[in-house]
Design an enzyme around this catalytic site. Structure first.
Site, PDB file in Angstrom:
ATOM      1  N   CYS A 415     142.171 -17.964  25.476  1.00 50.87           N
ATOM      2  CA  CYS A 415     140.581 -17.886  25.474  1.00 50.87           C
ATOM      3  C   CYS A 415     139.764 -18.689  24.299  1.00 50.87           C
ATOM      4  O   CYS A 415     138.864 -18.081  23.655  1.00 50.87           O
ATOM      5  CB  CYS A 415     140.492 -16.313  25.100  1.00 50.87           C
ATOM      6  SG  CYS A 415     141.375 -15.033  26.301  1.00 50.87           S
ATOM      7  N   ASN A 416     140.170 -19.888  24.137  1.00 50.09           N
ATOM      8  CA  ASN A 416     139.397 -20.861  23.557  1.00 50.09           C
ATOM      9  C   ASN A 416     139.566 -22.340  24.346  1.00 50.09           C
ATOM     10  O   ASN A 416     140.371 -23.134  23.685  1.00 50.09           O
ATOM     11  CB  ASN A 416     140.112 -21.035  22.076  1.00 50.09           C
ATOM     12  CG  ASN A 416     139.302 -21.960  21.215  1.00 50.09           C
ATOM     13  OD1 ASN A 416     138.349 -22.700  21.530  1.00 50.09           O
ATOM     14  ND2 ASN A 416     139.359 -21.384  20.013  1.00 50.09           N
TER      15      ASN A 416
END
Length: 837
Positions: A415-416
């Protein structure tokens, strides 16, 4: 030294200068985390593990205590409310701040906290002559931060991604002056620690942005606010908000404790709280509203205002046990940081030095530095494995093999996307092509056209062990290294020479405070200025018929009275009155409302011996000192508790007293006392008082006085009621007096005559009447047996319409600078002055 030698504990100890937390760390892990036996869990950045003692203590708590909805006012609801408020204070204490500076808004997690800010921040879309707000974020940010632009875009607010290097390379040499003509609000978001690589960004960026010294704030006039995403950082590192006063700090508690999940918080700086605006209002957030028209007034308290509906109070209660277990096992977040960083650094050194038989490296590690310091690097290691030809091995293959070895890792982009692109060299166009090829976030498509779409991440927690590192490294060597396994000795030796910072260089020196330890804080001088005496003390003695018949002090709040004949008057009231209190395992004050057996504990104050003795039937007495050497306060455990809605700072009185109380009351509890350097003022200052009187751990005022004539009247009412008499003991005058738990008992007045007094003088001490004492069900507790009855509350309620009161509060007045210590004595004459209507 070959690879297997380097995987030995002796080799590990040469690289790690702190491992464990004292004692037998292996035994603690085996006892507290038995379910992880045979498992190498290396995904603590996603969710850490919870100790078994946390669950045992928590389930014991909720199975023995009745917790109601905190929005009600029943005893069970009051218990919930008090415990939740205690947890708020403990959260703030953990981050080295107080409710004077920050408010805690409980949410379902960090993402919900970020969403709250996005929806409540006063975004300005701009006007013809003034630019609108900017929403700026570091490209190395979690999806939930970047996702805030979905809200800002709908409002026409500019979203500006900022690369990490731009913060300083485009900064100004000096602080930009404030432009009073431009107050446009802007928000800058950045992570304290990257959840991708574990890189720690300087906490000084907070002030740098607020002062408009760093980019982009230096180029854009307006008022700048900073959101510090601390979710990844706080899992293994201390965070002192004294060092970085960010405006908003979102966190998720399962990252720290493992349990409870689904609970987070937004810490809001009180100076920034006022700018947040909300449109939706749920239960508990309204001071008043009308359903028939558009009328709504929000509650004043910032936490209540943004916690729509009933908070997850059972999960919040679990946090108390989470804090207890964390500090009991580790001692402090600083210790956790040192322990986990040592494991991560050791793993990094060996993995980055590991080579195939042909000399090619086994891993490509994604990091900005070389794990030089826990100040700049967290306990996260992100990498991709390489085959002997230098080609990347897809993360899905690594994940599948790890599962066969019962090794738990995380794979993908975490999630980055910003960090993933930067470290893996994936362009935005390539990201779009990957989507067209069928790759979406979270799937197993690890390679597209031979290029990686993600990586492998291992992360450590406070219960991680050397064996976890060892098993992981041996797994990599066995499954992915072309034999013979070799080590780049030159690189390894170079990494070994990278020194760790000393204790003095740690930028979190105040971390011990979050564990309840205060390292400095001298005694404040007693506030004699607030003990002003009414008049010049030269009034003639009245010689009236009013007499002081009894003096009682209650050294431990809600415990039995200690009757005295003569007693000194201190700055807070009668010396040592309500100086101590008993709290349960959650740090919530115990009273006779919840634990009637407190009245069977009979404290005694021995001034000459400087001791407070605790006595009870069937128990050997124990003692604690009345006064401690101020130099010892630094070693006392600091607690934040609440008394009658006020937050108070207290000190723990040690394990002996705690064990004695726990044995007698049959539940875990501790004895605490008000800190001598802490001042608490009376909420309602008397009309004639120059300053608010200072209080001990009393509820409302320094003294409580009752009148024997009023007692006799209530006693007669109880006797006259057909169903009011609950035994001869109840009708005994002394039994009734003891239930009202007064400090001073007087005789000679008419029933309830004291309600109309404004001042009185007892001996040489002048008092102001501060109001009537409202009564509750606690006066139904028989102080000799601990049994509950309905009287005298029923008779008192029948006699006094409206608010049920009995007795009056007093505060004393002394001439400023007087060195004479006043003493109250039984038999003293009393002169009373009525109100002038």
């Amino acid at each position: 030294m070959d690879f297997h030698d380097l995987c030995s504990f002796e080799s590990f100890q040469q690289c790690c200068d702190q491992y464990g937390y004292g004692g037998n760390f292996r035994d603690v892990v085996e006892q507290e985390f038995r379910r992880s036996k045979g498992v190498t869990y290396l995904d603590h950045a996603a969710a850490t593990l919870y100790p078994e003692s946390l669950l045992r203590d928590y389930f014991r708590d909720i199975s023995t205590n009745l917790y109601g909805n905190p929005h009600s006012h029943s005893p069970s609801s009051s218990l919930t409310h008090d415990t939740v408020e205690r947890v708020r204070d403990r959260v703030l204490q953990h981050f080295n701040t107080t409710s004077k500076e920050y408010s805690v808004i409980f949410t379902s997690g960090c993402t919900a906290a970020l969403k709250l800010v996005a929806e409540s921040f006063p975004w300005s879309s701009g006007a013809k002559r003034e630019a609108g707000s900017f929403f700026c974020y570091l490209t190395d940010s979690h999806t939930s931060v970047v996702g805030m632009r979905g809200r800002t875009a709908a409002l026409g607010v500019v979203a500006l991604p900022v690369a990490p290097q731009e913060l300083r390379t485009r900064a100004k040499d000096r602080v930009q002056g404030e432009d009073a003509s431009c107050q446009t609000p802007h928000l800058f978001c950045y992570p304290a620690q990257s959840n991708f690589s574990g890189r720690k960004y300087p906490l000084s960026h907070v002030r740098g942005i607020q002062a408009r010294r760093l980019y982009p704030a230096c180029d854009l006039p307006g008022r700048w606010f900073v959101l510090l995403d601390a979710a990844s950082h706080v899992g293994c590192s201390p965070l002192s908000l004294q060092d970085c006063p960010a405006d908003f700090i979102p966190i998720s508690f399962y990252k720290i404790f493992g349990f409870p999940s689904g609970l987070g918080a937004l810490l809001v700086h009180n100076d920034a709280a006022g700018i947040l605006k909300k449109s939706y209002f749920g239960g508990g957030t309204a001071a008043a509203y009308l359903s028939g028209e558009d009328y709504y007034v929000q509650v004043e308290n910032i936490s209540d205002r943004f916690e729509d509906g009933t908070v997850s109070f059972l999960d919040i209660i679990a946090l108390n046990h989470a804090f207890e277990s964390l500090y009991r096992i580790t001692g402090s977040m600083h210790n956790i940081q040192q322990h986990t960083f040592g494991l991560a650094r050791y793993t990094y050194m060996l993995l980055s030095s590991l080579c195939h038989g042909n000399g090619r490296p086994v891993a490509q590690i994604y990091t900005e530095g070389q794990f030089e310091s826990p100040i700049t690097q967290g306990a996260i290691l992100n990498f991709n494995l390489l085959d002997s030809s230098g080609q990347i091995i897809g993360y899905s293959q690594v994940d599948r093999m790890a599962s066969l070895y019962n090794i738990h890792v995380r794979t993908g982009c975490f999630c980055n996307t910003g960090a993933c692109q930067a470290f893996l060299g994936i362009s935005s166009q390539q990201m779009k092509r990957n989507l067209q090829a069928g790759h979406v976030c979270g799937d197993n498509m690890d390679l597209v056209d031979g290029q990686p779409t993600g990586s492998v991440r291992v992360s450590f927690g406070y219960m991680s062990t050397f064996e976890d590192c060892q098993k992981f490294l041996k797994f990599v060597a066995e499954c992915f290294v072309e034999k013979p396994v070799t080590v780049d000795q030159v690189r390894l030796q170079k990494l070994k020479t990278v020194g760790l910072p000393s204790e003095e260089s740690n930028e979190h020196p105040s971390v011990e405070i979050s564990n309840g330890q205060i390292h400095k804080g001298a005694e404040k001088k007693s506030a004699e200025a607030s003990r002003k005496r009414f008049g010049d003390g030269g009034s003639k003695r009245p010689g009236e018929a009013y007499t002081l018949t009894n003096i009682y002090i209650y050294p431990i709040k809600s415990c039995s009275a200690y009757e005295v004949q003569d007693w000194p008057v201190g700055p807070l009231g009668l010396l040592y009155d309500r100086g101590w209190m008993v709290v349960n395992h959650n740090g919530v004050c115990l009273s006779q409302k919840r634990e009637t057996r407190l009245c069977l504990i009979r404290p005694q104050v021995h001034l000459a011996a400087n001791k407070l003795f605790l006595q009870a039937s069937g128990m050997e007495s124990v003692s604690v000192p009345l006064e401690d050497d101020v130099r010892l306060h630094a070693d006392s455990r600091v607690c934040h508790s609440k008394v009658c809605g006020d937050r108070v700072e207290t000190m723990d009185c040690g394990d002996e007293a705690a064990s004695w109380l726990s044995d007698f009351l049959g539940q875990p509890c501790r004895l605490i006392r008000q800190r001598p350097d802490y001042t608490r003022e009376m909420k309602k200052k008397p009309v004639d008082a120059a300053d608010s009187p200072l209080l001990s751990l009393v509820n409302e005022a320094q003294y409580l006085m009752i009148n024997r004539a009023s007692v006799a009247l209530i006693q007669d009412l109880m006797s006259s009621r057909q169903d009011g008499c609950e035994g001869h003991q109840l009708l005994h005058t002394q039994s009734v007096i003891s239930r009202f738990r007064a400090n001073l008992v007087i005789a000679g007045a008419e029933p309830f005559e004291e309600d109309n007094w404004s001042h009185l003088i007892i001996g040489d001490t002048r008092f102001m009447v501060a109001g009537r004492c409202g009564r509750c069900q606690m006066i139904g507790v028989d102080q000799d047996t601990g049994t509950k009855t309905k009287e005298p509350l029923i008779s008192l309620s029948a006699y006094r319409t409206g608010k049920v009161t009995f007795g009056v509060y007093l505060s004393h007045q002394d001439p400023e600078g007087s060195a004479r210590a006043n003493v109250l004595s039984v038999g003293s004459l009393i002169r009373a002055e009525p109100h002038n209507y």
